[in-house]
Design a protein around this motif. Structure first.
Motif, mmCIF file in Angstrom:
data_model
loop_
_atom_site.group_PDB
_atom_site.id
_atom_site.type_symbol
_atom_site.label_atom_id
_atom_site.label_comp_id
_atom_site.label_asym_id
_atom_site.label_seq_id
_atom_site.Cartn_x
_atom_site.Cartn_y
_atom_site.Cartn_z
ATOM 1 N N GLY A 1 1.038 -2.513 6.962
ATOM 2 C CA GLY A 1 1.809 -2.185 5.619
ATOM 3 C C GLY A 1 3.275 -2.417 6.173
ATOM 4 O O GLY A 1 3.807 -3.158 6.805
ATOM 5 N N SER B 1 -0.164 -11.673 10.880
ATOM 6 C CA SER B 1 -1.688 -11.674 11.537
ATOM 7 C C SER B 1 -2.760 -11.464 10.739
ATOM 8 O O SER B 1 -2.853 -10.270 10.161
ATOM 9 C CB SER B 1 -1.400 -11.087 12.564
ATOM 10 O OG SER B 1 -2.503 -11.160 13.563
ATOM 11 N N THR C 1 -15.150 -8.142 7.341
ATOM 12 C CA THR C 1 -13.909 -8.225 7.711
ATOM 13 C C THR C 1 -13.309 -6.786 8.481
ATOM 14 O O THR C 1 -12.961 -6.945 9.770
ATOM 15 C CB THR C 1 -12.670 -8.183 6.535
ATOM 16 O OG1 THR C 1 -12.960 -9.405 5.805
ATOM 17 C CG2 THR C 1 -11.390 -8.532 6.742
ATOM 18 N N LEU D 1 -12.264 -6.375 12.273
ATOM 19 C CA LEU D 1 -10.908 -5.858 12.867
ATOM 20 C C LEU D 1 -11.569 -4.836 13.826
ATOM 21 O O LEU D 1 -10.609 -4.443 14.632
ATOM 22 C CB LEU D 1 -10.368 -5.143 11.670
ATOM 23 C CG LEU D 1 -9.906 -5.984 10.483
ATOM 24 C CD1 LEU D 1 -9.389 -5.193 9.283
ATOM 25 C CD2 LEU D 1 -8.683 -6.917 10.918
ATOM 26 N N GLY E 1 -5.959 -10.058 11.192
ATOM 27 C CA GLY E 1 -6.324 -9.082 12.208
ATOM 28 C C GLY E 1 -5.573 -9.239 13.460
ATOM 29 O O GLY E 1 -4.257 -9.310 13.230
ATOM 30 N N PHE F 1 1.010 -1.278 0.015
ATOM 31 C CA PHE F 1 -0.037 -0.001 0.075
ATOM 32 C C PHE F 1 1.060 1.354 0.026
ATOM 33 O O PHE F 1 1.909 1.280 0.794
ATOM 34 C CB PHE F 1 -0.589 -0.015 1.267
ATOM 35 C CG PHE F 1 -1.709 1.255 1.362
ATOM 36 C CD1 PHE F 1 -3.009 1.322 0.484
ATOM 37 C CD2 PHE F 1 -1.425 2.286 2.344
ATOM 38 C CE1 PHE F 1 -3.633 2.648 0.713
ATOM 39 C CE2 PHE F 1 -2.137 3.397 2.481
ATOM 40 C CZ PHE F 1 -3.336 3.390 1.657
ATOM 41 N N ILE G 1 -1.472 -8.891 7.313
ATOM 42 C CA ILE G 1 -1.916 -10.340 6.719
ATOM 43 C C ILE G 1 -1.080 -10.573 5.620
ATOM 44 O O ILE G 1 -0.906 -11.672 5.190
ATOM 45 C CB ILE G 1 -3.320 -10.358 6.442
ATOM 46 C CG1 ILE G 1 -3.765 -11.686 6.071
ATOM 47 C CG2 ILE G 1 -3.587 -9.379 4.931
ATOM 48 C CD1 ILE G 1 -5.153 -11.681 6.010
ATOM 49 N N ASP G 2 -0.269 -9.538 4.951
ATOM 50 C CA ASP G 2 0.461 -9.711 3.832
ATOM 51 C C ASP G 2 1.958 -9.883 4.277
ATOM 52 O O ASP G 2 2.676 -9.201 4.899
ATOM 53 C CB ASP G 2 0.427 -8.256 2.993
ATOM 54 C CG ASP G 2 1.236 -8.385 1.723
ATOM 55 O OD1 ASP G 2 2.039 -9.450 1.616
ATOM 56 O OD2 ASP G 2 1.003 -7.737 0.844
ATOM 57 N N HIS H 1 -4.656 2.225 9.889
ATOM 58 C CA HIS H 1 -5.040 2.888 8.587
ATOM 59 C C HIS H 1 -6.123 1.594 8.120
ATOM 60 O O HIS H 1 -5.345 0.595 7.543
ATOM 61 C CB HIS H 1 -4.072 3.281 7.597
ATOM 62 C CG HIS H 1 -4.473 3.852 6.414
ATOM 63 N ND1 HIS H 1 -4.088 4.857 5.654
ATOM 64 C CD2 HIS H 1 -5.921 3.642 5.827
ATOM 65 C CE1 HIS H 1 -4.721 4.942 4.559
ATOM 66 N NE2 HIS H 1 -5.746 4.178 4.684
ATOM 67 N N VAL I 1 -11.791 -4.745 1.294
ATOM 68 C CA VAL I 1 -11.958 -6.071 2.187
ATOM 69 C C VAL I 1 -13.459 -6.040 2.132
ATOM 70 O O VAL I 1 -14.139 -4.876 2.297
ATOM 71 C CB VAL I 1 -11.078 -6.195 3.397
ATOM 72 C CG1 VAL I 1 -9.678 -6.298 3.350
ATOM 73 C CG2 VAL I 1 -11.468 -5.105 4.555
HETATM 74 C C1 LIG Z 1 -4.717 0.816 3.730
HETATM 75 S S1 LIG Z 1 -3.162 -0.240 4.225
HETATM 76 C C2 LIG Z 1 -2.448 0.693 5.474
HETATM 77 C C3 LIG Z 1 -0.795 0.282 5.402
HETATM 78 C C4 LIG Z 1 -0.189 1.186 6.169
HETATM 79 N N1 LIG Z 1 -0.558 1.124 7.745
HETATM 80 C C5 LIG Z 1 0.052 2.472 6.019
HETATM 81 O O1 LIG Z 1 -0.712 3.535 6.501
HETATM 82 O O2 LIG Z 1 0.646 2.836 4.869
HETATM 83 C C6 LIG Z 1 -4.058 -1.509 5.193
HETATM 84 C C7 LIG Z 1 -3.241 -2.686 5.213
HETATM 85 O O3 LIG Z 1 -4.086 -3.800 6.109
HETATM 86 C C8 LIG Z 1 -3.819 -5.013 5.562
HETATM 87 N N2 LIG Z 1 -4.674 -5.863 5.932
HETATM 88 C C9 LIG Z 1 -5.757 -6.306 5.095
HETATM 89 N N3 LIG Z 1 -6.595 -7.169 5.744
HETATM 90 C C10 LIG Z 1 -6.016 -7.566 6.973
HETATM 91 C C11 LIG Z 1 -6.314 -8.382 7.883
HETATM 92 N N4 LIG Z 1 -7.623 -9.084 7.817
HETATM 93 N N5 LIG Z 1 -5.368 -8.472 8.838
HETATM 94 C C12 LIG Z 1 -4.284 -7.445 8.989
HETATM 95 N N6 LIG Z 1 -4.071 -6.766 8.086
HETATM 96 C C13 LIG Z 1 -4.783 -6.526 7.088
HETATM 97 C C14 LIG Z 1 -3.366 -4.888 4.296
HETATM 98 O O4 LIG Z 1 -2.140 -5.847 3.950
HETATM 99 C C15 LIG Z 1 -2.582 -3.655 4.249
HETATM 100 O O5 LIG Z 1 -1.079 -3.554 4.579
#
Ligand SMILES: C[S@@+](CC[C@H](N)C(=O)[O-])C[C@H]1O[C@@H](n2cnc3c(N)ncnc32)[C@H](O)[C@@H]1O
Length: 379
Positions: free
Chosen positions: A239, A287, A313, A317, A289, A208, A261-262, A304, A309
């Protein structure tokens, strides 16, 4: 892995005498097959291993020189083109680096060649000379390009097996590994002034906002209360770690858990904590969530939130955030204003307030919201 991996027979491809295996993105079934083929071997997940910036000493480990070229993979420095990854003697003592006999990576979906190349380079860094790298993929996922990338990195590579839609590519690590152009393109560096600190982030293809700190992320960081008593903070959906790393930099009493999660995000976040000198207090976890952190408790959850999703979800969260907060703990979350989660947050926390909103003209506009866990969460 969704493709017909069950058709792939790893047995003839696994070198005899393999003691240490490193895997990346492999399905549970593949891991189980490896374990049954190699009952004596230890299997490590790339995501759990020390990142290259760590081995460069940024997390305090002494004596390990960064391998030339490998810092490109980790984005730990300026991109300086292809270079040899030096052998085991240069990295001895740096965790698993240059110690594995076999690496197995599965490419399960279209994640982009730049990211695949960067991950291959990380795997190569942990392989000893003569070790074997297997990439399990499919033609429709660009196996020919991946073969090219492997040839560029290792000098030679081959299609070792085809079975149904699945293809297994094989390369042997020689004395040097070259960082190919696609791998270096995968690791841009973002520099940012956050909470009074000059911070540097390695990012990567597919992450992201990989080229700049996102406006919503910055809005959240700038909306954080300057005075608080937080000791444990969770950066949920971290992220590459801008929120967690900024918080750990600004407040030295705070321990930060970053969760995503990534696997690529977790890896980058871990690298970035080390790069910015907060690796001891700022740890990244793979993880879904809060699943990997459900037993921990936090004074603040900062997020953030992901918006691409399902609504269910996002709801989960929010509820999980409430569950891991101590009484009095705070949720501070940002989303694009169009994704209005206030009612949903209020239904869990009892109340919600707006902490900040983007200035007019910002596209997309963002909203930062704040909720306090005053009692047991309602859900
Ligand atoms: C909008 S981005 C924000 C990334 C970072 N915090 C930033 O501000 O640049 C949302 C992040 O949530 C992660 N994500 C999506 N679903 C998730 C889940 N179920 N559990 C944990 N992380 C998740 C994504 O992989 C992504 O990196």
């Amino acid at each position: 892995m969704q493709m017909s991996q069950a058709l792939v027979d790893l047995a003839p491809l696994v070198p005899a005498g393999t003691r240490m295996v490193i895997v990346h993105g492999v399905a549970t079934s593949t891991r189980q097959r490896l374990a049954s083929l190699l009952p004596e071997a230890t299997v490590h997940d790339l995501t759990d291993l020390a990142d290259l910036a760590d081995t460069a000493g940024t997390s305090g480990r002494a004596g390990a020189e960064p391998p030339v070229g490998a810092d490109v993979a980790a984005g730990a420095g300026p991109v300086h083109g292809a270079g040899p990854v030096r052998g085991a003697e240069a990295t001895a003592g740096a965790g698993l680096a240059a110690g594995a006999d076999l690496a197995v990576m599965e490419v399960a979906s279209h994640v982009g060649q730049a990211r695949i190349a960067a991950e291959l380079l990380k795997l190569a860094y942990h392989l000893r000379e003569g070790a074997v790298l297997l990439v399990v993929t499919a033609r429709r996922l660009g196996s020919a390009r991946q073969l090219n990338t492997l040839e560029g990195m290792f000098g030679a590579a081959e299609v070792a097996q085809r079975s149904g839609s699945a293809v297994v590519l094989r390369a042997v690590r020689g004395p040097e590994v070259r960082a190919t152009a696609d791998a270096t393109a995968a690791a841009p560096t973002v520099e940012a002034h956050l909470l009074g600190y000059d911070l540097r982030f390695t990012t990567g293809a597919g992450l992201f906002s990989k080229s700049r700190i996102d406006d919503g992320t910055r809005l959240l960081i700038e909306a954080l209360p300057p005075d608080h008593n937080w000791l444990d903070v969770l950066d949920l959906g971290c992220g590459y770690g801008p929120i967690g790393v900024a918080v750990a930099s600004r407040w030295p009493q705070v321990r930060v858990a970053m969760a995503d999660i990534d696997p690529a995000a977790v890896s980058a976040a871990r690298t970035n904590a080390g790069l910015n000198g907060v690796g001891e207090r700022c740890q990244a976890h793979l993880s879904d969530g809060t699943s990997a952190l459900a037993d921990r408790r936090f004074d603040a959850v900062l997020s953030h939130l992901p918006t691409h999703v399902p609504k269910s979800t996002l709801a989960r969260l929010i509820d999980e955030s409430a569950n891991v907060l101590r009484p009095g703990g705070e949720l501070i979350a940002v989303t694009a204003s169009a994704v209005d989660l206030r009612d949903r947050i209020a239904s869990t926390f009892g109340a919600v307030e707006v902490l900040a909103e983007s200035q007019a003209g910002t596209t997309p506009p963002y909203r930062v919201v704040h909720a306090v866990k005053t009692e047991q969460p309602r859900r």
